[in-house]
Scaffold this motif. Structure first.
Motif: not given
Length: 395
Positions: A106-131
């Motif tokens: 098994i070979v895996t390519t991780y195509h993202f910056c590790p930890g980007y998942e947490l960057d998305d989960l912020t109060f600001h981002n959730a509020w923007v997505r809500f709006l």
């Protein structure tokens, strides 16, 4: 050698403009087939089943019998399973399917910056997505996340680290896009991950390079090629800078073109409504816009590699980007072939853009350097690195 790609959805020759992972996959398939490689596909989305060649593709999810996956691997003499997209569950499935098959890796390519998942989960981002959500169900979803953000961040971090452990332990090797991401990945697992990781930069997308002798034919045009997603891409920054130009009455002979689609499209349309010299053209092939434009803007909060930045440089377009993603330092040499701006330093971003737009000589000099730098990320080098990975030389 036979390689089985795993992605969330099926990918074919018409999928090249979907995104970077799909283009990455098709680049490997198209260019390695003449060297005797055979490629097969596994995907996890039900709605793609009717569109795939069942002899070379299969559906894999938690309900798929392991014996069925194993039979497909054995029947097609698969040597390497290349996981291109992952949530962790597929690693367990494939690991069970190849038990006893010592010749399959098994070979895996991780195509993202590790930890980007947490960057998305912020109060600001959730509020923007809500709006910016248009459906009630989506608004409820993002309002719930806003109210319960600490819980969602804890849950996401726990799940992310569990996934990282699977990727690292089951992959031979795990491929990351730059050295900075190896360090980030290691920090999440609290140990040095270099022994089982390899760094392979993404390659340039186009088959040719812009002729530096034609730089004076380029338009006075600034281009953005991006998904229209404010939480990640922050295109409002570029739009507000452009509005400042118009308010100050400068660069009236320049034009800003935004290429792409996404959930923030209506929001961006409302922002540009009364701003001259901005056009949104929707989802289009990027090359014609890069061929004619002079400057490329990236305002992202996070990126993996950003193929568009490399594409721009390949076509003699000078990039301006924030420093918010690690791979930007591999792609751009600041003040030489583009500008890297400290994250959220809007005034410096504005000043560097003014400098580029007002100085043709400097812009052409940096464009020539950009074309030269993009050649470092050639397809030939990229393909050879993956040939070595598939053959086990880089493990």
């Amino acid at each position: 050698m036979n390689v089985l790609f795993y992605l969330f959805q099926n990918v074919d020759e018409t999928s090249g403009s979907i995104g970077g992972i799909e283009r990455h996959t098709l680049t490997l398939k198209k260019n390695l087939e003449p060297y005797g490689f055979k490629f097969f596909f596994a995907c996890s989305k039900h709605d793609e089943v009717s569109e795939i060649d069942c002899d070379k593709s299969m559906l894999i999810n938690s309900k798929t019998p392991i014996s069925h996956i194993r039979d497909f691997i054995v029947k097609n003499k698969i040597d390497v399973i290349h996981v291109q997209q992952n949530d962790g569950s597929e690693m367990k499935i494939f690991k069970k399917a190849i038990e006893g098959l010592d010749n399959v890796r098994i070979v895996t390519t991780y195509h993202f910056c590790p930890g980007y998942e947490l960057d998305d989960l912020t109060f600001h981002n959730a509020w923007v997505r809500f709006l910016q959500s248009h459906r009630l169900s989506q608004k409820i979803k993002w309002l719930r996340r806003f109210c319960l953000m600490p819980f969602y961040r804890y849950k996401k971090r726990t799940k992310m680290i569990a996934k990282f452990k699977l990727l690292y332990c089951y992959s031979k090797p795990l491929i990351l896009l730059c050295d900075d991401y190896v360090e980030r990945f290691s920090s999440f697992l609290s140990h040095d991950c270099r022994p089982n990781t390899r760094v392979i930069n993404n390659c340039t997308s186009f088959d040719d390079y812009y002729d530096p002798l034609r730089l004076d034919q380029k338009r006075k045009e600034v281009v953005i090629v991006s998904r229209l997603e404010e939480t990640y891409k922050r295109l409002s920054i570029a739009i507000n800078i452009w509005k400042r130009f118009q308010d100050e009455g400068i660069f009236q002979d320049w034009h800003l073109t935004i290429v792409g689609e996404g959930y923030s499209q209506r929001y961006y349309e409302s922002l540009i409504k009364n701003i001259p010299n901005i056009t949104m053209v929707g989802r289009q092939e990027s090359k014609p816009y890069f061929e004619r434009s002079s400057i490329y803007l990236n305002t992202s909060k996070t990126e993996g590699w950003c193929l568009c930045c490399g594409e721009a440089m390949q076509m003699g377009v000078v990039p301006v980007s924030f420093s918010s993603w690690g791979a930007v330092y591999d792609i751009i040499d600041s003040d030489v072939n583009g500008f890297i701006i400290p994250d959220n330093d809007l005034e410096t971003y504005y000043q560097k853009l003014v400098l580029l737009m007002s100085d043709d000589k400097l812009r052409h000099k940096m464009a020539r350097a950009a074309i030269e730098k993009s050649q470092k990320f050639s397809k030939e080098k990229f393909l050879q690195q993956y040939i070595d990975v598939y053959s086990g030389k880089l493990h």
